[in-house]
Design an enzyme around this catalytic site. Structure first.
Site, PDB file in Angstrom:
ATOM      1  N   SER A 111       0.846  -1.165   0.144  1.00  0.00           N
ATOM      2  CA  SER A 111       0.046   0.118  -0.025  1.00  0.00           C
ATOM      3  C   SER A 111       0.833   1.173  -0.009  1.00  0.00           C
ATOM      4  O   SER A 111       0.420   2.296   0.012  1.00  0.00           O
ATOM      5  CB  SER A 111      -0.845  -0.023   1.325  1.00  0.00           C
ATOM      6  OG  SER A 111       0.085   0.043   2.526  1.00  0.00           O
ATOM      7  N   CYS A 112       2.403   1.189  -0.081  1.00  0.00           N
ATOM      8  CA  CYS A 112       3.053   2.012   0.229  1.00  0.00           C
ATOM      9  C   CYS A 112       4.207   2.200  -0.783  1.00  0.00           C
ATOM     10  O   CYS A 112       4.803   1.265  -0.839  1.00  0.00           O
ATOM     11  CB  CYS A 112       3.693   2.545   1.457  1.00  0.00           C
ATOM     12  SG  CYS A 112       4.695   3.581   1.758  1.00  0.00           S
ATOM     13  N   GLY A 113       4.317   3.228  -1.720  1.00  0.00           N
ATOM     14  CA  GLY A 113       5.310   3.227  -2.780  1.00  0.00           C
ATOM     15  C   GLY A 113       6.491   4.212  -2.395  1.00  0.00           C
ATOM     16  O   GLY A 113       7.512   4.212  -3.025  1.00  0.00           O
ATOM     17  N   CYS A 115       7.718   4.572   1.281  1.00  0.00           N
ATOM     18  CA  CYS A 115       8.165   4.288   2.329  1.00  0.00           C
ATOM     19  C   CYS A 115       9.723   4.324   2.550  1.00  0.00           C
ATOM     20  O   CYS A 115      10.572   3.598   1.693  1.00  0.00           O
ATOM     21  CB  CYS A 115       7.679   3.052   2.706  1.00  0.00           C
ATOM     22  SG  CYS A 115       6.004   2.795   3.011  1.00  0.00           S
TER      23      CYS A 115
END
Length: 286
Positions: A111-113, A115
């Site tokens: 869900s996180c590109g 981080c």
């Protein structure tokens, strides 16, 4: 069944009826990307188009911009203790003279590109191409068709209901490439990798259509690929709008049927009244 979906026994409950059944789930597995043998990142992804994902990740990081910047991509054998191949470890060899991206904390969830980036300024990667210089124009009726065209290409979503999609379209609404993944940023990286490996960068004159919201990292990836227009079926974030405005990207949100919000770059959208359109302006959702 392929590795993109997994079958599980479940209990379906509806009112007072309990029905055992087999359900299809979107697969999520880790992918470790190594650069010249050195671990670079681990991302949670849906297996499939892994070479495109690795190449697109490097495009997003500003490390590569052409197919010949990458010498080879291969799965690493002996990835397990017993010497087996999980097909979850890739090694990318850059061409001579191509610099590796700056190191950072590269563990990435689905869900996180972005981080692990040290600061907001570090996220604003310097792009090789200017999205703002792209003169592409889009007709409103054409833009309105993109969500349905994207949805029609979501084969794995039809089986699982659990994947994000990203599609590249021409300014006439014709699909160039569609990718699915549990991570919205992975789906876009797979598109960028496809474009890199097919010598299509920069992606001038194209539209990136995504099935969810328009986050900062998706705007950044569009900019890094030279894509002038990003459209989403849901909302953008404030930082996404800020970056789109800075880079000259056209950002469209809440694209649902005849309704859309144009947040930046409205000069590219041609509002042409046609049958079924109540007015010539962009509408608020709901």
């Amino acid at each position: 069944m392929s590795r993109v979906a997994v079958k599980r026994r479940i209990l379906r409950v509806k009112d007072t009826v309990r029905i055992p059944k087999i359900d299809s789930l979107a697969a999520e597995e880790p992918l470790e990307i190594r650069l010249d043998g050195t671990p670079l990142t681990v991302t949670m992804r849906t297996p499939g188009d892994d070479f495109d994902l690795a190449a697109g990740f490097l495009v997003s990081e500003g490390a590569v911009g052409a197919a010949d910047d990458i010498a080879t991509i291969r799965y690493c054998a002996g990835a397990t203790v017993d010497g087996g191949n999980t097909y979850n470890v890739l090694d990318v060899r850059l061409a001579p003279g191509v610099a590796a991206p700056a190191p950072r904390n590269f563990y990435t969830t689905s869900s996180c590109g972005v981080c692990g980036k040290a600061s907001l300024e570090a996220v604003r990667t310097v792009a090789r191409w200017s999205a703002g210089d792209d003169p592409v124009e889009l007709a409103q009726p054409t833009v309105a068709t993109l969500p349905d065209r994207l949805r029609a290409a979501q084969r794995v979503f039809d089986r699982t209901g659990g994947l994000h999609a990203a599609g590249l379209f021409t300014s006439d609404g014709e699909p160039l490439c569609v990718r699915e993944d549990v991570g919205r940023h992975n789906a876009v990286d797979k598109l960028l990798g496809w474009a890199l490996r097919n010598d299509r960068l920069p992606l001038r004159g194209t539209v990136l259509m995504v099935s969810g919201r328009a986050s900062f990292e998706l705007v950044q990836k569009a900019v890094m690929g030279g894509i002038p227009v990003l459209a989403a079926v849901s909302a953008p974030s404030s930082l996404a709008v800020e970056l789109a405005a800075e880079e000259g990207l056209t950002l469209i949100g809440f694209l649902r049927g005849n309704s859309m919000n144009v947040y930046t770059g409205e000069r590219r959208l041609s509002i042409t009244p046609s049958a079924g359109y109540g007015s010539a302006g962009a509408h608020s959702p709901g």
